[in-house]
Enzyme design. Sequence first.
Site, mmCIF file in Angstrom:
data_model
loop_
_atom_site.group_PDB
_atom_site.id
_atom_site.type_symbol
_atom_site.label_atom_id
_atom_site.label_comp_id
_atom_site.label_asym_id
_atom_site.label_seq_id
_atom_site.Cartn_x
_atom_site.Cartn_y
_atom_site.Cartn_z
ATOM 1 C CG ASN A 312 2.844 -13.900 -26.294
ATOM 2 O OD1 ASN A 312 2.220 -12.861 -26.514
ATOM 3 N ND2 ASN A 312 2.520 -15.054 -26.847
ATOM 4 C CG HIS A 348 1.033 -21.589 -29.476
ATOM 5 N ND1 HIS A 348 0.760 -21.416 -28.145
ATOM 6 C CD2 HIS A 348 1.823 -20.530 -29.832
ATOM 7 C CE1 HIS A 348 1.351 -20.310 -27.713
ATOM 8 N NE2 HIS A 348 1.985 -19.753 -28.707
#
Length: 461
Positions: A312, A348
């Site tokens: 990521n 998140h």
Amino acid sequence: MHTSGTIVLRSACFFFLSVFPAGYLCALVYRRFLFYKSPTVIHLFHTFSGLALAAFNFGSQLCHSAICVLVQFLMLRLMGRTVTSVLSSFIFQMLYLLAGYYYTATEEYDIKWTMPHCVLTLKLIGLSLDYYDGGKDASQLSSEQKHSALSSVPSLLEVCGFSYFYGGFLVGPQFTLRNYQRLVGRELTDCPGKPPNSFIPALKRFGLGFVCVVIYTIFSPYYQDSYFLTDEYESEHKNPFWYRCVFILLWAKFGLYKYVSCWVIAEGSCILAGLGYSGVVDGKHQWDGCANMKVWLFETTPLFGGTIASFNINTNAWAARHVFKRLRFLGNKTLSHVTTLFFLAIWHGLHSGYILCFSLEFFIITVERQAQALVRDSPLLTKLANSSLYPLIYVVQQFIHWLFMGYSLVPFCLFAYDKWLKVYSSVYFCGHLFFLVAFLIMPYLRKALVPKKERSQKKQE
């Protein structure tokens, strides 16, 4: 009536079709028919193709992204290059995302509108920061900020095209509005003024992503999240301690290919369009401008830091540029690091598992850095690391690396307190104990293995 599993499977299929082939078809249409068109036409194409993908996956819920894009544009226009604009953008976009998490939360991994919206949230916050930087004197900006700072306020159509660009709307990668403007201005190409020669680089990334999809499809059914919560998994009679640990290792290894495959395939569509072009290095054209994965590093590194650096990438780079480095005024790197990880955990989602996962990441990385410094400063350990025994050391290190990488991911994937606590209890909190013991004995190992002279020099530095 659809079962929960059927709905999730259908959503996953729709989502994958939106990444491929839809993303690649959009890139081909852009190259073939729109490359030489005016910026207005290109913005309209990117906007409506992205909206079509959003409608295909989430129906009327695409309104959430539209609201946030419009509000962000109005903030730029009405508040200008001010700290108030930056703070308002951050607060509004994050609160909207967190509200979405709150009202749509379940205890399962669902594909819903909040998934692409978390990507969009970073884009829009980054946009406000880049616009703010554009009003500063060049001497006050870092090289990164100079590359992404906006000299003028973008139009609504420009912001929409940037936000809904098909190559990055659903799963990323993160990229700046300046890079998007360079794409529309035909600057991101290895053939000035012509479509880029990016078919082969894009095909390579798609091929690699497809291999990852195959690996995930074959092996992931044997390592399901749900198995952690069964009586069989925690049964000492059926599954001894070592088996439960190895299951965690393999579960994480194969489960992560779900993310790897999506990011690598999405990167291919960005390369095909030209957004992935990053200039010339050593006489070779580079196509890694949108790389979200360093797959070779991901597969071979024996270090937790190496895995984080390979995974990521664009989101981590965004967090480093817009959170960690902007917290320099705190005067403490550790505090900046903790704050950045806390932001990423909240970004998140609202589950406790995210906080625990990023807390473990911080603790593990801290211990790993201490261990690396110990090996570097100790003549005995340096000699051992460079000896013929290193292949064996590498295998052991990789086992520890992937075992505790999986251990850290358990709360990230199981979300809820009662679930991850049950798994950790079944393996006796071995990860916590391992790194706590390592942290506590590290000073004594330094005394025993590092010569006194070198320890004194380190203290003086």
